[in-house]
Write a protein that holds these residues in place. Structure first.
Motif, PDB file in Angstrom:
ATOM      1  N   ALA A  23     -35.511  13.194  57.618  1.00  7.87           N
ATOM      2  CA  ALA A  23     -35.079  11.824  57.358  1.00  7.87           C
ATOM      3  C   ALA A  23     -33.659  11.557  57.821  1.00  7.87           C
ATOM      4  N   SER A  24     -33.010  12.545  58.422  1.00  4.18           N
ATOM      5  CA  SER A  24     -31.607  12.408  58.795  1.00  4.18           C
ATOM      6  C   SER A  24     -31.456  11.832  60.201  1.00  4.18           C
ATOM      7  N   ARG A  25     -30.304  11.225  60.432  1.00 10.88           N
ATOM      8  CA  ARG A  25     -29.998  10.718  61.772  1.00 10.88           C
ATOM      9  C   ARG A  25     -29.456  11.815  62.680  1.00 10.88           C
ATOM     10  N   ASN A  26     -29.060  12.904  62.096  1.00 10.38           N
ATOM     11  CA  ASN A  26     -28.500  13.998  62.888  1.00 10.38           C
ATOM     12  C   ASN A  26     -29.127  15.327  62.457  1.00 10.38           C
ATOM     13  N   PRO A  27     -30.422  15.512  62.701  1.00 12.15           N
ATOM     14  CA  PRO A  27     -31.104  16.719  62.234  1.00 12.15           C
ATOM     15  C   PRO A  27     -30.648  17.988  62.933  1.00 12.15           C
ATOM     16  N   VAL A  28     -30.133  17.859  64.179  1.00 17.51           N
ATOM     17  CA  VAL A  28     -29.736  19.043  64.934  1.00 17.51           C
ATOM     18  C   VAL A  28     -28.602  19.779  64.234  1.00 17.51           C
ATOM     19  N   VAL A  29     -27.617  19.025  63.731  1.00 20.77           N
ATOM     20  CA  VAL A  29     -26.489  19.635  63.030  1.00 20.77           C
ATOM     21  C   VAL A  29     -26.962  20.360  61.774  1.00 20.77           C
ATOM     22  N   ILE A  30     -27.871  19.732  61.030  1.00 18.96           N
ATOM     23  CA  ILE A  30     -28.374  20.327  59.785  1.00 18.96           C
ATOM     24  C   ILE A  30     -29.115  21.630  60.087  1.00 18.96           C
ATOM     25  N   LEU A  31     -29.987  21.609  61.090  1.00 21.04           N
ATOM     26  CA  LEU A  31     -30.778  22.799  61.400  1.00 21.04           C
ATOM     27  C   LEU A  31     -29.915  23.916  61.975  1.00 21.04           C
ATOM     28  N   ASN A  32     -28.916  23.574  62.770  1.00 25.72           N
ATOM     29  CA  ASN A  32     -28.001  24.607  63.275  1.00 25.72           C
ATOM     30  C   ASN A  32     -27.187  25.220  62.139  1.00 25.72           C
ATOM     31  N   SER A  33     -26.774  24.400  61.186  1.00 25.56           N
ATOM     32  CA  SER A  33     -26.060  24.918  60.018  1.00 25.56           C
ATOM     33  C   SER A  33     -26.960  25.843  59.203  1.00 25.56           C
ATOM     34  N   LEU A  34     -28.223  25.461  59.071  1.00 28.01           N
ATOM     35  CA  LEU A  34     -29.179  26.310  58.361  1.00 28.01           C
ATOM     36  C   LEU A  34     -29.361  27.640  59.074  1.00 28.01           C
TER      37      LEU A  34
END
Length: 435
Positions: free
Chosen positions: A173-184
């Protein structure tokens, strides 16, 4: 539109959730009957869980479409504490390194313009890890049957790290999923490295213990039985140590199957009661000097890192703190995160709760207050987590330098004592023979 609708339900679910089990918010939204099932997969593994469909026929068709052989399907509410509460409860955990690779690949695919369901389908088809392939295959089948992607993903939560599914859902649901997944991915790799360091530190002591055990068995089965007759032939009493080792060797040789059975029963019992035993061992370890310090540092690092990731994904502070406590239920300071969330919901500040907790170091309290005041908590908590992770690594290295020589001294001393007593008995036989 589907992602926007999910975002609305996701936040609303947290607001009305107030401590309810993680997957209950979807049940409340969907309003469809829940069907509990027991089935066997194509490779013979038993699976239990629950699905939501408007009728039993659709539930059965969905399960069989996933390659499952359904042996039991009943309608009714499911308690979160039961094995059927979450699909895949008995699934084996996917290695952290594989999860990190998976999150990184998902970030790359989303960065190229794919949607998360599309990336999941491609990753499921090309995954080398068989468990990832099976999990994603089930997710894709559920999505094809009309199940929301987040809900389908949640059904496989037990195979992943506690933070994997929540952050993937948020990225949906995020506008910036790439940052979230890279952080994960970065977080999971760091966790994997820490576990590898702990495992490597325990290898040498384990080798010493195994070697000592084999030496004792060798003395009991071979050496002691050959020494005992020498004393008897000279009319001397067999030394107590050699007699005890002879008796032990006889028991091993004559009743080895009993020892094997008892070992199997012990391992099976330990497996069944391990959740309770591990919790008690964990509490005991936190009270131990040196070891407790390392564990407390790692615990606070995990809590800080999880909160930073959740805040960075866009969740409100109260939601992120409460979710952190629920994702890390075994961490001693987790209750303070829950109280901090309640404090925020009541109009107060979260830092007041942390300041009052004597278990937390002063540096964490000051940094959290600063981040809350300046509205920079995601960055502050990420820095705090990195600091505590580095500190824990140094503490583990120091502990390893202490444990390895200590174990070597204890095990080596015990073996040397046994060898000394045995050789003393052998020399006494030689002295008797020269008289």
């Amino acid at each position: 539109m589907a992602q926007q609708a999910f975002a609305i339900r996701y936040v609303a679910g947290y607001r009305s959730w107030a401590g309810a089990p993680y997957n209950c918010r979807y049940h409340a939204v969907a309003g469809m009957p829940i069907f509990r099932y027991r089935a066997f997969s194509a490779d013979g593994r038993s699976e239990t869980g629950s699905v939501e469909f408007s009728n039993e026929s659709l539930a059965f068709a969905s399960l069989t479409g996933q390659g499952l052989t359904v042996v039991e399907l009943t309608e009714g509410p499911v308690s979160v504490g039961t094995p059927a509460a979450r699909r895949g409860r008995h699934q084996k955990k996917i290695p952290l390194s594989a999860q990190a690779d998976l999150a990184e690949q998902m970030a790359l695919m989303l960065g190229s313009g794919m949607t998360l369901p599309q990336a999941t389908r491609l990753l499921g088809e090309g995954a080398e890890n068989q468990q990832i392939r099976r999990s994603f295959d089930r997710i894709n089948r559920l999505v094809a049957d009309g199940t929301d992607f987040p809900k389908a993903l949640e059904g496989e939560a037990q195979a992943f790290s506690p933070l994997f599914v929540p952050l993937v859902e948020v990225s949906y649901a995020s506008r910036n999923p790439v940052v979230i997944l890279n952080s994960l991915s970065t977080f999971l790799r760091r966790q994997d490295n820490l576990r590898s360091e702990v495992g490597a530190a325990l290898v040498y002591p384990a080798i010493l213990l195994v070697g000592a055990a084999f030496m004792v068995i060798f003395l009991a089965i071979y050496l002691a039985p050959n020494l005992a007759p020498m004393f008897s032939s000279m009319g001397q009493e067999v030394p107590a140590l050699i007699a005890a080792m002879v008796r032990f060797g006889e028991l091993l040789a004559g009743y080895w199957f009993v020892f094997a059975l008892l070992t199997g029963v012990l391992v099976g019992t330990l497996f069944l009661i391990w959740p309770r035993v591990s919790s008690r061992l964990r509490r005991f370890a936190f009270r131990m000097p040196k070891v407790g310090t390392v564990m407390a540092t790692l615990s606070l690092a995990r809590l800080s890192r999880t909160s930073a990731l959740l805040l960075g994904s866009g969740l409100p502070l109260a939601v992120a703190l409460r979710r952190t406590a629920e994702l890390m239920p075994r961490e001693p300071a987790g209750d303070s995160f829950t109280k901090a969330a309640q404090q925020l919901e009541g109009g107060g500040t979260a830092s007041d709760i942390f300041v009052a907790d004597s278990r937390l170091p002063q540096s964490f309290k000051e940094m959290f207050r600063y981040g809350e005041t300046t509205n920079t908590l995601p960055l502050v908590l990420a820095s705090v987590a990195a600091s505590f992770e580095s500190r824990a690594e140094r503490q583990m290295q120091s502990l390893t330098r202490l444990i390895v020589p200590l174990v070597t001294l204890v095990v080596g001393g015990a073996v040397a004592a046994i060898v000394y007593l045995v050789m003393g008995a052998v020399l006494s036989v030689n002295d008797l023979g020269t008289l």
